[in-house]
Scaffold this motif. Structure first.
Motif, PDB file in Angstrom:
ATOM      1  N   ARG A 387      10.823 -12.273 -39.244  1.00  0.00           N
ATOM      2  CA  ARG A 387      11.754 -11.893 -38.174  1.00  0.00           C
ATOM      3  C   ARG A 387      11.265 -12.380 -36.803  1.00  0.00           C
ATOM      4  O   ARG A 387      12.063 -12.681 -35.916  1.00  0.00           O
ATOM      5  CB  ARG A 387      11.917 -10.363 -38.185  1.00  0.00           C
ATOM      6  N   SER A 388       9.952 -12.455 -36.663  1.00  0.00           N
ATOM      7  CA  SER A 388       9.424 -12.837 -35.347  1.00  0.00           C
ATOM      8  C   SER A 388       9.564 -14.343 -35.083  1.00  0.00           C
ATOM      9  O   SER A 388       9.202 -14.825 -34.019  1.00  0.00           O
ATOM     10  CB  SER A 388       7.954 -12.426 -35.232  1.00  0.00           C
ATOM     11  N   HIS A 389      10.089 -15.079 -36.044  1.00  0.00           N
ATOM     12  CA  HIS A 389      10.304 -16.512 -35.821  1.00  0.00           C
ATOM     13  C   HIS A 389      11.628 -16.825 -35.134  1.00  0.00           C
ATOM     14  O   HIS A 389      11.924 -17.985 -34.861  1.00  0.00           O
ATOM     15  CB  HIS A 389      10.222 -17.289 -37.150  1.00  0.00           C
ATOM     16  N   VAL A 390      12.447 -15.805 -34.908  1.00  0.00           N
ATOM     17  CA  VAL A 390      13.722 -16.074 -34.197  1.00  0.00           C
ATOM     18  C   VAL A 390      13.963 -15.028 -33.116  1.00  0.00           C
ATOM     19  O   VAL A 390      13.441 -13.904 -33.170  1.00  0.00           O
ATOM     20  CB  VAL A 390      14.954 -16.064 -35.150  1.00  0.00           C
ATOM     21  N   LYS A 391      14.756 -15.424 -32.158  1.00  0.00           N
ATOM     22  CA  LYS A 391      15.207 -14.488 -31.127  1.00  0.00           C
ATOM     23  C   LYS A 391      16.725 -14.619 -31.049  1.00  0.00           C
ATOM     24  O   LYS A 391      17.260 -15.721 -30.873  1.00  0.00           O
ATOM     25  CB  LYS A 391      14.576 -14.867 -29.792  1.00  0.00           C
ATOM     26  N   THR A 392      17.406 -13.494 -31.203  1.00  0.00           N
ATOM     27  CA  THR A 392      18.871 -13.527 -31.139  1.00  0.00           C
ATOM     28  C   THR A 392      19.308 -13.521 -29.679  1.00  0.00           C
ATOM     29  O   THR A 392      18.510 -13.251 -28.775  1.00  0.00           O
ATOM     30  CB  THR A 392      19.474 -12.293 -31.836  1.00  0.00           C
ATOM     31  N   GLU A 393      20.580 -13.776 -29.483  1.00  0.00           N
ATOM     32  CA  GLU A 393      21.113 -13.804 -28.116  1.00  0.00           C
ATOM     33  C   GLU A 393      20.903 -12.449 -27.439  1.00  0.00           C
ATOM     34  O   GLU A 393      20.527 -12.376 -26.264  1.00  0.00           O
ATOM     35  CB  GLU A 393      22.611 -14.127 -28.183  1.00  0.00           C
ATOM     36  N   LYS A 394      21.131 -11.379 -28.218  1.00  0.00           N
ATOM     37  CA  LYS A 394      20.996 -10.030 -27.664  1.00  0.00           C
ATOM     38  C   LYS A 394      19.556  -9.795 -27.188  1.00  0.00           C
ATOM     39  O   LYS A 394      19.318  -9.283 -26.098  1.00  0.00           O
ATOM     40  CB  LYS A 394      21.360  -9.017 -28.761  1.00  0.00           C
ATOM     41  N   GLU A 395      18.609 -10.216 -27.997  1.00  0.00           N
ATOM     42  CA  GLU A 395      17.203 -10.030 -27.603  1.00  0.00           C
ATOM     43  C   GLU A 395      16.857 -10.838 -26.364  1.00  0.00           C
ATOM     44  O   GLU A 395      16.114 -10.377 -25.506  1.00  0.00           O
ATOM     45  CB  GLU A 395      16.289 -10.440 -28.765  1.00  0.00           C
ATOM     46  N   ARG A 396      17.425 -12.019 -26.292  1.00  0.00           N
ATOM     47  CA  ARG A 396      17.155 -12.844 -25.104  1.00  0.00           C
ATOM     48  C   ARG A 396      17.751 -12.191 -23.876  1.00  0.00           C
ATOM     49  O   ARG A 396      17.174 -12.193 -22.797  1.00  0.00           O
ATOM     50  CB  ARG A 396      17.723 -14.251 -25.296  1.00  0.00           C
ATOM     51  N   PHE A 397      18.914 -11.588 -24.033  1.00  0.00           N
ATOM     52  CA  PHE A 397      19.595 -10.916 -22.935  1.00  0.00           C
ATOM     53  C   PHE A 397      18.754  -9.725 -22.468  1.00  0.00           C
ATOM     54  O   PHE A 397      18.516  -9.544 -21.279  1.00  0.00           O
ATOM     55  CB  PHE A 397      20.981 -10.452 -23.413  1.00  0.00           C
ATOM     56  N   ILE A 398      18.244  -8.947 -23.423  1.00  0.00           N
ATOM     57  CA  ILE A 398      17.426  -7.762 -23.068  1.00  0.00           C
ATOM     58  C   ILE A 398      16.171  -8.205 -22.312  1.00  0.00           C
ATOM     59  O   ILE A 398      15.790  -7.607 -21.320  1.00  0.00           O
ATOM     60  CB  ILE A 398      17.065  -6.953 -24.342  1.00  0.00           C
ATOM     61  N   CYS A 399      15.577  -9.322 -22.762  1.00  0.00           N
ATOM     62  CA  CYS A 399      14.367  -9.830 -22.084  1.00  0.00           C
ATOM     63  C   CYS A 399      14.652 -10.168 -20.624  1.00  0.00           C
ATOM     64  O   CYS A 399      13.799 -10.023 -19.766  1.00  0.00           O
ATOM     65  CB  CYS A 399      13.879 -11.109 -22.768  1.00  0.00           C
TER      66      CYS A 399
END
Ligand SMILES: Cc1cc2nc3c(=O)[nH]c(=O)nc-3n(C[C@H](O)[C@H](O)[C@H](O)COP(=O)(O)O)c2cc1C
Ligand SMILES: CC(C)CC(=O)C(=O)O
Length: 401
Positions: A387-399
């Motif tokens: 799972r740690s090999h990808v970042k979804t759009e939502k996670e990027r937004f939260i960051c």
């Protein structure tokens, strides 16, 4: 296009050149506004890969095991209908392409080659997809034929009580060449003819196999004496006449009572349904929106994969399909919890462009891209993809917040 195709999109262009517009539209199209169709592909683009460096990737092993079958990569051929519209050898060519690449072949109930022809054509591991007909006896016979012919699983497609509204097909009045027909179901008719004695309706356009014609006659608008197919998509009329829209969860019990094969359920998009599927005793789940051909504004499949994976809690394998055009897409789906992906249109494009060779080239291309993605991300085996090999759009937004 100059030279050999180097990616799936270029195969799509070759398919466009090779096919009559009516069939090309049938293969590529989605439902209504085609919003979900675009999203199926675009949503992959919004997921980014988080690569790891300085890992020894001199040896990459893409192999995995699917329902006990060892396979060279986490790739299966999705069941798609009527391959003879794309190439005269039909599903036999597709299955041979799958065998050559050592991946599993999903054969559609609505295939233009029979289960017997496909089974005897090559040694590909085969899964058989079913629609449940109003005439359960027909579906039961198809399941038995698949079982007898060494198919390894039944895929129950559960998202098609009615066919989605595909506007290109309606405009084109999509029709099936009378020389092709749905041979797979046709062959079983000969085993149980008594019920179809009323073939006095043979004067109907002979575009479908006999049972289809018979059942389509029932759809005839008596006032105008026109069959529904004159008004729009023949394929939609066929589904309306034959598919059992009353199919529900308890029917999985019926399916289990007629086969010993493991059952995969195809068309799950929510955690609620994933839990019901497990309670019903399926051997695996295919997260799918039917290539965006059913309900428009259903979610892009990749956007709900993780929800389903969480609900399933590892009890059964979760498979994925929808919008896979690149090896990076396969990697992203695995990172989000899929055991393997199924490939629909990309395989048809290969088949239309070059027959068996095209199927082989498309699968090999996806395998090569996937292998390279693994290497560049620091993963030597499919189990290394996390799972740690990808970042979804939502996670990027939260960051960013
Ligand atoms: C032309 C076409 C025919 C299809 N026929 C079937 C079918 O007979 N049975 C089925 O379960 N799914 C069918 N599907 C859906 C595929 O199994 C799969 O879910 C979908 O193609 C995956 O999306 P992709 O095409 O973007 O890879 C069909 C899809 C297409 C494009
Ligand atoms: C013949 C059709 C019912 C096949 C199908 O599932 C599709 O076209 O999406």
């Amino acid at each position: 296009m100059a030279g050999e195709p180097v990616n799936v999109n270029e195969f799509q262009e070759l398919a466009r050149q090779a096919l009559p517009k009516m069939y090309y539209d049938y293969y590529t199209g989605g439902a209504e506004d085609q919003h979900t169709l675009k999203e199926n592909v675009e949503s992959f683009r919004r997921i980014i890969i988080r690569p790891r460096i300085l890992v020894d990737v001199s040896k990459i092993d893409m192999s995995t095991t699917i329902l006990g079958h060892k396979t060279s990569a986490p790739i299966m051929i999705a069941p798609t209908a009527m391959h003879k519209l794309a190439h005269h050898e039909g599903e036999v060519a597709t299955a041979r392409g799958a065998a050559a690449c050592d991946v599993i072949m999903g054969l559609s109930y609505m295939s233009t080659c029979t289960v017997e022809e496909v089974a005897s054509s090559c040694n590909a591991v085969r899964f058989f997809q079913i629609y449940v007909y109003k005439r359960r006896d027909i579906t039961a016979l198809m399941v038995h034929r698949a079982e007898k012919n060494g198919f390894g699983a039944i895929i129950l497609t559960a998202d098609t009580p009615r066919l989605g509204r595909r506007e290109a097909d309606i405009k084109n009045k999509v029709d099936v060449d009378s020389r092709i027909s749905f041979n797979n179901c046709d062959a079983r008719i000969h085993a149980i003819t008594p019920k179809i004695k009323f073939l006095e309706y043979q004067t109907l356009r002979s575009c479908f196999s006999q049972v289809m014609q018979t059942e389509m006659f029932m759809l005839t608008d008596r006032s105008t004496n026109k069959t529904l197919q004159d008004k729009g998509s023949n394929i939609e009329a066929l589904a309306a006449g034959t598919f059992d829209a009353s199919l529900c969860w308890k029917d999985i019990e019926w399916l289990k009572s007629i086969t010993k094969l493991p059952i995969l359920i195809k068309g799950i998009l929510t955690s609620e349904d994933a839990i019901k599927a497990i309670e019903a005793g399926v051997a695996g789940i295919i997260v799918s929106n039917h290539g965006a051909r059913q309900l428009d504004y259903a979610p892009a499949t990749i956007s709900v994969l993780e929800e389903v994976v969480h609900a399933v809690q590892g009890k059964v394998p979760v498979f994925y399909d929808g919008g896979v055009r690149r090896g990076t897409d396969i990697f992203k789906a695995l990172a989000l919890g899929a055991k393997a992906v199924l490939i629909g249109r990309a395989v048809i494009y290969g088949l239309a462009a070059k027959g068996e060779l095209g199927v082989k080239q498309v699968i090999q291309m996806l395998k090569d891209e996937f292998e390279l993605t693994m290497a560049l991300s620091g993963c030597c085996s499919v189990d290394d993809i996390t799972r740690s090999h990808v970042k979804t759009e939502k996670e990027r937004f939260i960051c960013r917040m």
